[in-house]
Write a protein that holds these residues in place. Structure first.
Motif, PDB file in Angstrom:
ATOM      1  N   ARG A  27     -24.683 -24.579   1.759  1.00  0.00           N
ATOM      2  CA  ARG A  27     -25.744 -24.952   2.705  1.00  0.00           C
ATOM      3  C   ARG A  27     -26.279 -26.368   2.524  1.00  0.00           C
ATOM      4  O   ARG A  27     -26.508 -27.070   3.532  1.00  0.00           O
ATOM      5  N   PRO A  28     -26.518 -26.873   1.288  1.00  0.00           N
ATOM      6  CA  PRO A  28     -27.031 -28.237   1.168  1.00  0.00           C
ATOM      7  C   PRO A  28     -26.129 -29.300   1.770  1.00  0.00           C
ATOM      8  O   PRO A  28     -26.608 -30.373   2.158  1.00  0.00           O
ATOM      9  N   ILE A  29     -24.842 -29.019   1.878  1.00  0.00           N
ATOM     10  CA  ILE A  29     -23.918 -29.992   2.465  1.00  0.00           C
ATOM     11  C   ILE A  29     -24.174 -30.118   3.959  1.00  0.00           C
ATOM     12  O   ILE A  29     -24.183 -31.223   4.519  1.00  0.00           O
ATOM     13  N   PHE A  30     -24.419 -28.997   4.622  1.00  0.00           N
ATOM     14  CA  PHE A  30     -24.784 -29.043   6.041  1.00  0.00           C
ATOM     15  C   PHE A  30     -26.139 -29.724   6.219  1.00  0.00           C
ATOM     16  O   PHE A  30     -26.340 -30.497   7.168  1.00  0.00           O
ATOM     17  N   GLU A  31     -27.077 -29.435   5.313  1.00  0.00           N
ATOM     18  CA  GLU A  31     -28.384 -30.085   5.392  1.00  0.00           C
ATOM     19  C   GLU A  31     -28.243 -31.597   5.204  1.00  0.00           C
ATOM     20  O   GLU A  31     -28.925 -32.378   5.892  1.00  0.00           O
ATOM     21  N   LEU A  32     -27.381 -31.996   4.298  1.00  0.00           N
ATOM     22  CA  LEU A  32     -27.152 -33.426   4.059  1.00  0.00           C
ATOM     23  C   LEU A  32     -26.642 -34.114   5.319  1.00  0.00           C
ATOM     24  O   LEU A  32     -27.163 -35.168   5.714  1.00  0.00           O
ATOM     25  N   GLN A  33     -25.632 -33.525   5.963  1.00  0.00           N
ATOM     26  CA  GLN A  33     -25.085 -34.155   7.158  1.00  0.00           C
ATOM     27  C   GLN A  33     -26.106 -34.180   8.291  1.00  0.00           C
ATOM     28  O   GLN A  33     -26.154 -35.136   9.083  1.00  0.00           O
ATOM     29  N   ALA A  44     -31.368 -40.034   5.554  1.00  0.00           N
ATOM     30  CA  ALA A  44     -30.728 -39.849   4.245  1.00  0.00           C
ATOM     31  C   ALA A  44     -29.926 -41.091   3.872  1.00  0.00           C
ATOM     32  O   ALA A  44     -28.801 -40.999   3.398  1.00  0.00           O
ATOM     33  N   GLY A  45     -30.537 -42.262   4.093  1.00  0.00           N
ATOM     34  CA  GLY A  45     -29.808 -43.512   3.868  1.00  0.00           C
ATOM     35  C   GLY A  45     -29.391 -43.754   2.436  1.00  0.00           C
ATOM     36  O   GLY A  45     -28.469 -44.531   2.181  1.00  0.00           O
ATOM     37  N   ASN A  46     -30.057 -43.087   1.488  1.00  0.00           N
ATOM     38  CA  ASN A  46     -29.713 -43.283   0.081  1.00  0.00           C
ATOM     39  C   ASN A  46     -29.140 -42.012  -0.539  1.00  0.00           C
ATOM     40  O   ASN A  46     -29.225 -41.798  -1.743  1.00  0.00           O
ATOM     41  N   SER A  47     -28.531 -41.170   0.310  1.00  0.00           N
ATOM     42  CA  SER A  47     -27.945 -39.928  -0.182  1.00  0.00           C
ATOM     43  C   SER A  47     -26.722 -40.211  -1.039  1.00  0.00           C
ATOM     44  O   SER A  47     -26.199 -41.328  -1.074  1.00  0.00           O
ATOM     45  N   ASP A  48     -26.250 -39.172  -1.732  1.00  0.00           N
ATOM     46  CA  ASP A  48     -25.048 -39.334  -2.555  1.00  0.00           C
ATOM     47  C   ASP A  48     -23.871 -39.820  -1.721  1.00  0.00           C
ATOM     48  O   ASP A  48     -23.095 -40.678  -2.161  1.00  0.00           O
ATOM     49  N   ALA A  49     -23.725 -39.270  -0.507  1.00  0.00           N
ATOM     50  CA  ALA A  49     -22.602 -39.661   0.348  1.00  0.00           C
ATOM     51  C   ALA A  49     -22.700 -41.127   0.747  1.00  0.00           C
ATOM     52  O   ALA A  49     -21.679 -41.841   0.786  1.00  0.00           O
ATOM     53  N   ASP A  50     -23.889 -41.597   1.029  1.00  0.00           N
ATOM     54  CA  ASP A  50     -24.056 -42.988   1.442  1.00  0.00           C
ATOM     55  C   ASP A  50     -23.909 -43.940   0.256  1.00  0.00           C
ATOM     56  O   ASP A  50     -23.381 -45.041   0.406  1.00  0.00           O
ATOM     57  N   GLN A  51     -24.358 -43.503  -0.924  1.00  0.00           N
ATOM     58  CA  GLN A  51     -24.101 -44.309  -2.121  1.00  0.00           C
ATOM     59  C   GLN A  51     -22.603 -44.424  -2.371  1.00  0.00           C
ATOM     60  O   GLN A  51     -22.096 -45.506  -2.702  1.00  0.00           O
ATOM     61  N   LEU A  52     -21.884 -43.329  -2.205  1.00  0.00           N
ATOM     62  CA  LEU A  52     -20.443 -43.350  -2.397  1.00  0.00           C
ATOM     63  C   LEU A  52     -19.752 -44.232  -1.363  1.00  0.00           C
ATOM     64  O   LEU A  52     -18.761 -44.906  -1.668  1.00  0.00           O
ATOM     65  N   ALA A  53     -20.288 -44.231  -0.143  1.00  0.00           N
ATOM     66  CA  ALA A  53     -19.714 -45.097   0.893  1.00  0.00           C
ATOM     67  C   ALA A  53     -19.848 -46.566   0.502  1.00  0.00           C
ATOM     68  O   ALA A  53     -18.917 -47.359   0.713  1.00  0.00           O
ATOM     69  N   THR A 113     -17.337 -47.218  -2.493  1.00  0.00           N
ATOM     70  CA  THR A 113     -15.894 -47.078  -2.277  1.00  0.00           C
ATOM     71  C   THR A 113     -15.398 -47.634  -0.947  1.00  0.00           C
ATOM     72  O   THR A 113     -14.190 -47.737  -0.746  1.00  0.00           O
ATOM     73  N   ARG A 114     -16.345 -47.936  -0.024  1.00  0.00           N
ATOM     74  CA  ARG A 114     -15.994 -48.357   1.336  1.00  0.00           C
ATOM     75  C   ARG A 114     -15.308 -47.241   2.134  1.00  0.00           C
ATOM     76  O   ARG A 114     -14.689 -47.490   3.157  1.00  0.00           O
ATOM     77  N   ILE A 115     -15.408 -46.030   1.639  1.00  0.00           N
ATOM     78  CA  ILE A 115     -14.961 -44.848   2.381  1.00  0.00           C
ATOM     79  C   ILE A 115     -16.185 -44.277   3.096  1.00  0.00           C
ATOM     80  O   ILE A 115     -17.230 -44.095   2.476  1.00  0.00           O
ATOM     81  N   PRO A 116     -16.105 -44.023   4.400  1.00  0.00           N
ATOM     82  CA  PRO A 116     -17.290 -43.577   5.150  1.00  0.00           C
ATOM     83  C   PRO A 116     -17.978 -42.374   4.517  1.00  0.00           C
ATOM     84  O   PRO A 116     -17.326 -41.480   3.963  1.00  0.00           O
ATOM     85  N   GLY A 117     -19.304 -42.376   4.640  1.00  0.00           N
ATOM     86  CA  GLY A 117     -20.070 -41.277   4.079  1.00  0.00           C
ATOM     87  C   GLY A 117     -19.679 -39.930   4.650  1.00  0.00           C
ATOM     88  O   GLY A 117     -19.709 -38.915   3.947  1.00  0.00           O
ATOM     89  N   THR A 118     -19.292 -39.894   5.921  1.00  0.00           N
ATOM     90  CA  THR A 118     -18.885 -38.636   6.551  1.00  0.00           C
ATOM     91  C   THR A 118     -17.658 -38.054   5.860  1.00  0.00           C
ATOM     92  O   THR A 118     -17.522 -36.831   5.729  1.00  0.00           O
ATOM     93  N   VAL A 119     -16.764 -38.924   5.406  1.00  0.00           N
ATOM     94  CA  VAL A 119     -15.582 -38.459   4.682  1.00  0.00           C
ATOM     95  C   VAL A 119     -15.999 -37.816   3.362  1.00  0.00           C
ATOM     96  O   VAL A 119     -15.454 -36.779   2.956  1.00  0.00           O
ATOM     97  N   TRP A 120     -16.972 -38.415   2.700  1.00  0.00           N
ATOM     98  CA  TRP A 120     -17.453 -37.837   1.449  1.00  0.00           C
ATOM     99  C   TRP A 120     -18.137 -36.491   1.689  1.00  0.00           C
ATOM    100  O   TRP A 120     -17.967 -35.559   0.907  1.00  0.00           O
ATOM    101  N   VAL A 121     -18.884 -36.380   2.783  1.00  0.00           N
ATOM    102  CA  VAL A 121     -19.481 -35.086   3.119  1.00  0.00           C
ATOM    103  C   VAL A 121     -18.379 -34.055   3.347  1.00  0.00           C
ATOM    104  O   VAL A 121     -18.481 -32.895   2.914  1.00  0.00           O
ATOM    105  N   GLY A 122     -17.311 -34.474   4.035  1.00  0.00           N
ATOM    106  CA  GLY A 122     -16.177 -33.580   4.237  1.00  0.00           C
ATOM    107  C   GLY A 122     -15.546 -33.149   2.918  1.00  0.00           C
ATOM    108  O   GLY A 122     -15.158 -31.988   2.748  1.00  0.00           O
ATOM    109  N   PHE A 123     -15.453 -34.078   1.976  1.00  0.00           N
ATOM    110  CA  PHE A 123     -14.923 -33.747   0.654  1.00  0.00           C
ATOM    111  C   PHE A 123     -15.805 -32.715  -0.036  1.00  0.00           C
ATOM    112  O   PHE A 123     -15.306 -31.738  -0.610  1.00  0.00           O
ATOM    113  N   PHE A 124     -17.121 -32.936   0.015  1.00  0.00           N
ATOM    114  CA  PHE A 124     -18.040 -31.960  -0.581  1.00  0.00           C
ATOM    115  C   PHE A 124     -17.810 -30.574   0.023  1.00  0.00           C
ATOM    116  O   PHE A 124     -17.769 -29.566  -0.689  1.00  0.00           O
ATOM    117  N   PHE A 125     -17.668 -30.538   1.352  1.00  0.00           N
ATOM    118  CA  PHE A 125     -17.519 -29.247   2.036  1.00  0.00           C
ATOM    119  C   PHE A 125     -16.206 -28.565   1.662  1.00  0.00           C
ATOM    120  O   PHE A 125     -16.166 -27.353   1.443  1.00  0.00           O
TER     121      PHE A 125
END
Length: 246
Positions: free
Chosen positions: A178-184, A192-201, A204-216
Motif C-alpha cells: 500500500r505505501p507504494i501506491f500512496e507514494l505514487q 512528494a518532491g523529496n521522496s525516495d523515488a525522486d532522490q533515486l531519480a 541515477t537519472r532514471i525516472p522516479g516512476t520507474v523506481w516506483v515500478g521497481f518497488f511495486f
C-alpha cells in the motif's frame, strides 16, 4: 541453558490450522484496506521501512547518524557519507522494499515451522534499531513493539506464537504494497518532491516512476511467493503451484 535455548529455537513448530492461516491473511487485508485501521497500524511498516534504510547504509559502509519515527507514521533515517554513488543509491532504494522482503523472509521461516527464530530475529532487529533512535516517540514505539514481541515469545504457548507470527508476516507482505501506491499518488499531486523515488531519480537519472515500478514489482513478487509459502497447497491454483515448485 544456552543448549536448551538453541534446541528450543531449532525445533520446528506445527503451523496453525489452515482456516486460521487464511483468516489471518484476510484479517490483515481488511486492516490494510480500511483507512482508520491502516493509519493506526501503518507505523509498523514505517519501522521496517526505516530499518531497511539503516541496514542498507550499514552494509554499504555509510555512517548512520540516527533514525526518527514520528506520530504521523512518517520516519527518517539520517546517514553521513558521499552524497552520490552505489552506497547512497542502495540506501535510498531499500526503504520501500524492506517490509516486503522482511515479510518474505518471515514467510520462509514461518512455513518451515521456525516461529521462535522469527520472533527472536525480529527482537534482535528492533534492539539494533533502538540503539539508533534519536527521538522519544521512536524509542517508545520500539519499546512497546519489542516488549509485546518478547512477552508473546516468552510467556505464550506455541499455538499463540504461531498465530502472531503468521499475522505479522501477512501484515508485512500485504502492508508493504500500500505505501507504494500512496507514494505514487503523492508524486502525481506534486507533494512528494523529496521522496525516495525522486532522490533515486536525481542520483541515477532514471525516472522516479520507474523506481516506483521497481518497488511495486519487488513488493508484489514477495506477496505472491510469500502467500504461496503460507497458504495451504490445496487452496492455491494448480498453475501457480506448478510455476513455483521446481
Amino acid at each position: 541453558m544456552l543448549d536448551a535455548l538453541w534446541k528450543e529455537l531449532a525445533t520446528p513448530q506445527a503451523p496453525p490450522p489452515d482456516l486460521v492461516i487464511v483468516a489471518c491473511g484476510l484479517g490483515v487485508l481488511a486492516v490494510v484496506l480500511h483507512p482508520t485501521s491502516w493509519q493506526i497500524t501503518r507505523g509498523l511498516i514505517t519501522i521496517a521501512h526505516e530499518g531497511g534504510h539503516a541496514l542498507a547504509a550499514l552494509l554499504s559502509r555509510r555512517k548512520l547518524a540516527g533514525i526518527r519515527l514520528h506520530s504521523d507514521t512518517s520516519g527518517v533515517t539520517l546517514t553521513k557519507g558521499k552524497p552520490t554513488g552505489l552506497g547512497m543509491i542502495a540506501t535510498a532504494a531499500a526503504g520501500y522494499v524492506a517490509p516486503s522482503l522482511l515479510g518474505l523472509g518471515g514467510a520462509v521461516l514461518a512455513s518451515a515451522g521456525y516461529v521462535r527464530v522469527l520472533l527472536w530475529g525480529a527482537l534482535v532487529l528492533l534492539a539494533g534499531m533502538l540503539l539508533l533512535i534519536r527521538n522519544v516517540f521512536g524509542a517508545v514505539s520500539l519499546l512497546v513493539v519489542g516488549g509485546a514481541l518478547f512477552a508473546l515469545s516468552w510467556f505464550t504457548p506455541d499455538e499463540v506464537q504461531g498465530v502472531v507470527a503468521y499475522l505479522g508476516v501477512w501484515f508485512l507482505l500485504v502492508g508493504g504494497v500500500r505505501p507504494i501506491f500512496e507514494l505514487q499518488g503523492k508524486r502525481r499531486r506534486g507533494t512528494a518532491g523529496n521522496s525516495d523515488a525522486d532522490q533515486l531519480a536525481r542520483l541515477t537519472r532514471i525516472p522516479g516512476t520507474v523506481w516506483v515500478g521497481f518497488f511495486f514489482v519487488v513488493a508484489a513478487a514477495s506477496l505472491v511467493y510469500g502467500g504461496y509459502l503460507l497458504l495451504p497447497a490445496d487452496l492455491l491454483p494448480r498453475g501457480l503451484v506448478s510455476a513455483l515448485v521446481p
